[in-house]
Design a protein around this motif. Structure first.
Motif, mmCIF file in Angstrom:
data_model
loop_
_atom_site.group_PDB
_atom_site.id
_atom_site.type_symbol
_atom_site.label_atom_id
_atom_site.label_comp_id
_atom_site.label_asym_id
_atom_site.label_seq_id
_atom_site.Cartn_x
_atom_site.Cartn_y
_atom_site.Cartn_z
ATOM 1 N N THR A 24 -28.649 26.942 -21.331
ATOM 2 C CA THR A 24 -28.250 26.645 -19.965
ATOM 3 C C THR A 24 -27.594 25.289 -19.936
ATOM 4 O O THR A 24 -27.763 24.481 -20.833
ATOM 5 N N SER A 25 -26.861 25.053 -18.868
ATOM 6 C CA SER A 25 -26.243 23.750 -18.713
ATOM 7 C C SER A 25 -27.287 22.753 -18.270
ATOM 8 O O SER A 25 -28.236 23.090 -17.597
ATOM 9 N N PRO A 58 -28.471 20.041 -15.846
ATOM 10 C CA PRO A 58 -28.061 19.646 -14.508
ATOM 11 C C PRO A 58 -28.031 18.141 -14.370
ATOM 12 O O PRO A 58 -28.766 17.418 -15.034
ATOM 13 N N ARG A 101 -26.517 24.730 -12.104
ATOM 14 C CA ARG A 101 -27.040 25.258 -13.367
ATOM 15 C C ARG A 101 -26.830 26.765 -13.454
ATOM 16 O O ARG A 101 -26.434 27.296 -14.493
#
Length: 669
Positions: free
Chosen positions: A176-177, A179, A591
């Motif tokens: 995941t990115s 945040p 996200r």
């Protein structure tokens, strides 16, 4: 876990599914599978809140299968080495927890399956490796043309988000990115992918995280139902996960349609009350209504959200005389009050069941009290609408400044809190879509705060709150006033059900046992009909009365023990650096949309199809058509908050449903 429960004699079907998720060996500098680059054309930046982009971060979950690479892998020893490296990196954290013999056996099996996929994709035998929208995997794990092979979907219908997220590490590497700690400024892009998360960060994943792939599968179902119910358009779902979720989603959404008024579509404007406001207020043909008056009428309707009651009020609102003094029209003994009273006398409710408004006690008679509260609330909302009108029409201020001003004005009105902020900003956003008021911000209402907080805590965006321990056995409320001790706080309250009348503190009474004795006397007096003013004077006299009989209940000792137990737990969690729930929602949105999963790609396709259809279908209702721009503008925070709550409700409904055994298991018996 998934691997521990494998039946080896059956060909390890779950491992086959896991093997299908292992990343394919890739050539450097190839185009993204989600958005293949065209020669000589620069890829466009993803819009704010968009769920796709050339730089999307790939992720996988137990509910998903891996998307194939858009290019064939290299062959020979180089391919094999790359395959072994991919398998090791993806599953080492899990396999290292198993006995060595079993770990080696599983790793060898995964490598062979991954190499088999690489060989199949390289030879072109599958005929599917170039299609970025189709799931790809081993033949044993893919639904065959004849429908005999088991589905690749690893998520059982009865699994909840908690179970799914807890087993995500066992099934695949989730990327995941990362945040940002604060929302991006208006000038920065939203929805663009960040760097992939490091493995050590992934190892720290907590249960309760949003299964992003499953959320996008759910969102496709919401769009399909929206198109079917409002436009008579059938969306042909192509995503295997969405197809799996659809029967359960259709059952839940159908149950909440009609008079229940509980299902909220992906496009909030299509909600029961929102659509009614657009049709019968904003686009109604009423000569004496200009833009400002329609704005005010919208607030009058929002005082109760009862369509049948609004039909009774409408003849008054359509007359020019009403607009001379609109607030005065809701005075006591006015024609408006008479019409409302007659409507109530017929047994009708004066507010929707969709939100809870507890009326202030102004009259002893319940019907009279409800009517007076409605009149006063409507007058306050009319005044609020007048205060907000210049704010929403100020072209010099930003959307964020407008939102903050609107919120501040709403909270200054007696009886209006965060839930009203959320509800009223939603209708303002629909009335004024050009403001993009809720694109990058949205207040979290009271009803949604707890479910949404659990999601934000699971994502690591908020520090988990300490659970309150019960102070005693759960009690059944009587119809009268009762004594409720809060031992740890040193307070004895007198309440009727959940509404507190008064309280007696240990500090004023001298001891908690004595406070309990005084509270019992006051409780009896309240049940005999004494009002709060009389009880307040009575309480002061009881504090000075030394003749009161005090039973030895041991409450002071219990309080001391509870406080010592709290001290032994150490310091409480530090929430000082936590973002506000609204800020955390923005971070979660960024996200979520930055991830790239199989279902997110399908979601974009379904979203574009439904919005294209919607703009044409609702061309006679411009305010509805203008809301059909998510594919262009990106996912808004308002939409995300509502749909996360809908998603949680959906997962809970599945968890409560009787568990069904897969057909493949029944056949084996």
């Amino acid at each position: 876990g998934s691997i521990r429960s494998v039946d080896r004699s059956g060909g390890w079907p779950q491992l086959t599914r896991l093997a299908a998720m292992v990343p394919m060996p890739k050539k450097p500098n190839h185009a993204s599978a989600a958005t293949p680059a065209k020669p000589g054309v620069e890829p466009k930046a993803a819009p704010r809140g968009s769920t796709s982009g050339a730089n999307g971060v790939a992720s996988a979950s137990t509910a998903a299968v891996a998307r194939p690479s858009s290019c064939a892998p290299s062959k020979g020893k180089e391919s094999t080495a790359s395959a072994e490296q991919d398998v090791s990196e993806a599953f080492t954290p899990l396999i290292s927890q198993l006995p060595q013999g079993m770990a080696d056996e599983i790793l060898d099996y995964l490598k062979s399956q991954q190499a088999k996929r690489a060989k199949t994709a390289g030879s072109g035998d599958s005929g599917r490796h170039g299609d970025a929208d189709e799931p790809m995997g081993d033949d044993e794990g893919r639904q065959g043309a004849g429908g005999d092979s088991p589905s690749m979907e690893a998520t059982a219908v009865g699994e909840t988000p908690l179970k799914i997220a807890a087993s995500a590490q066992e099934a695949a590497t989730v990327e995941t990115s990362t945040p940002s700690k604060t929302p991006s400024s208006a000038g920065k892009r939203r929805g663009t992918a960040a760097e992939p998360a490091k493995q050590e960060e992934l190892d720290k994943e907590k249960p309760g995280r949003v299964d992003m792939n499953r959320f996008f599968g759910f969102a496709q179902c919401s769009l399909k139902m929206e198109a079917q119910h409002f436009m008579g358009h059938e969306v042909a779902l192509k995503d295997p996960l969405a197809l799996e979720l659809w029967p359960d989603f259709e059952k839940m959404a159908t149950r909440n349609l009609g008079k229940n008024e509980k299902w909220v579509p992906m496009h909030t404007v299509l909600g029961v009350h929102e659509m009614y406001v657009v049709k019968h207020i904003h686009h109604a043909k009423v000569e004496c209504w200009d833009a400002f008056r329609r704005f005010v009428v919208m607030f009058i309707f929002r005082a109760h959200c009862k369509r049948e009651l609004f039909e009774i009020q409408l003849p008054f609102l359509q007359k020019e005389a009403f607009w001379e003094k609109p607030e005065a029209a809701f005075n006591r003994h006015s024609p408006m009050e008479k019409a409302i009273r007659e409507f109530r006398a017929q047994g009708n409710a004066l507010q929707t069941a969709c939100f809870l408004i507890i009326p202030e006690r102004l009259e002893a008679d319940d019907n009279e009290n409800i009517i007076i509260n409605l009149l006063l609330r409507t007058q306050r909302l009319i005044g609020l609408a007048g205060a907000l009108w210049p704010i929403v029409n100020d072209k010099k201020t930003s959307a964020e400044d407008k939102f903050n001003s609107i919120k501040e004005n709403i909270l200054q009105v007696r009886g209006l809190g965060e839930t009203w902020v959320k509800m009223l900003t939603v209708v303002v956003d629909i009335a004024k879509p050009e403001l993009k008021l809720l694109q990058d911000r949205c207040e979290v209402g009271v009803g949604a705060s707890d479910p949404l907080r659990k999601i934000l805590e699971g994502e690591g965006l908020l520090t988990p709150k300490e659970k309150k321990e019960p102070t005693g056995p759960r009690r059944v409320h009587s119809e009268g006033y009762e004594v409720f001790p809060n031992i740890k706080a040193g307070i004895i309250a007198v309440r009727k059900k959940t509404k507190q009348l008064l309280q007696v503190t240990k500090g004023m009474a001298g001891s908690l046992d004595r406070a309990h004795a005084i509270a019992e006397i006051l409780c009896q007096a309240a049940n005999e009909g004494k009002v709060i003013e009389e009880l307040a004077k009575m309480k002061e006299k009881l504090f000075q009365d030394k003749s009161i009989e005090v039973k030895e209940l041991g409450l002071d000792k219990q309080m001391e023990e509870l406080l010592l137990a709290d001290a032994a737990k150490g310091p409480k969690a530090d929430h000082s650096n936590d973002p506000t729930p609204m800020t955390a929602l923005v971070q979660l949105r960024d996200r979520l949309v930055a991830c790239s999963t199989p279902s997110s790609s399908h979601f974009q396709d379904v979203l574009k199809e439904v919005e294209d259809k919607g703009r044409k279908y609702f061309k006679s209702l411009p305010l509805v058509a203008k809301q059909m721009r998510t594919a262009t503008l990106g996912l808004s925070c308002a939409t995300l908050q509502v749909q996360l709550c809908e998603f949680r409700q959906f997962e809970n409904s599945i968890a409560r449903a009787p568990q069904k055994r897969p057909a493949s298991e029944i056949a084996e018996d």
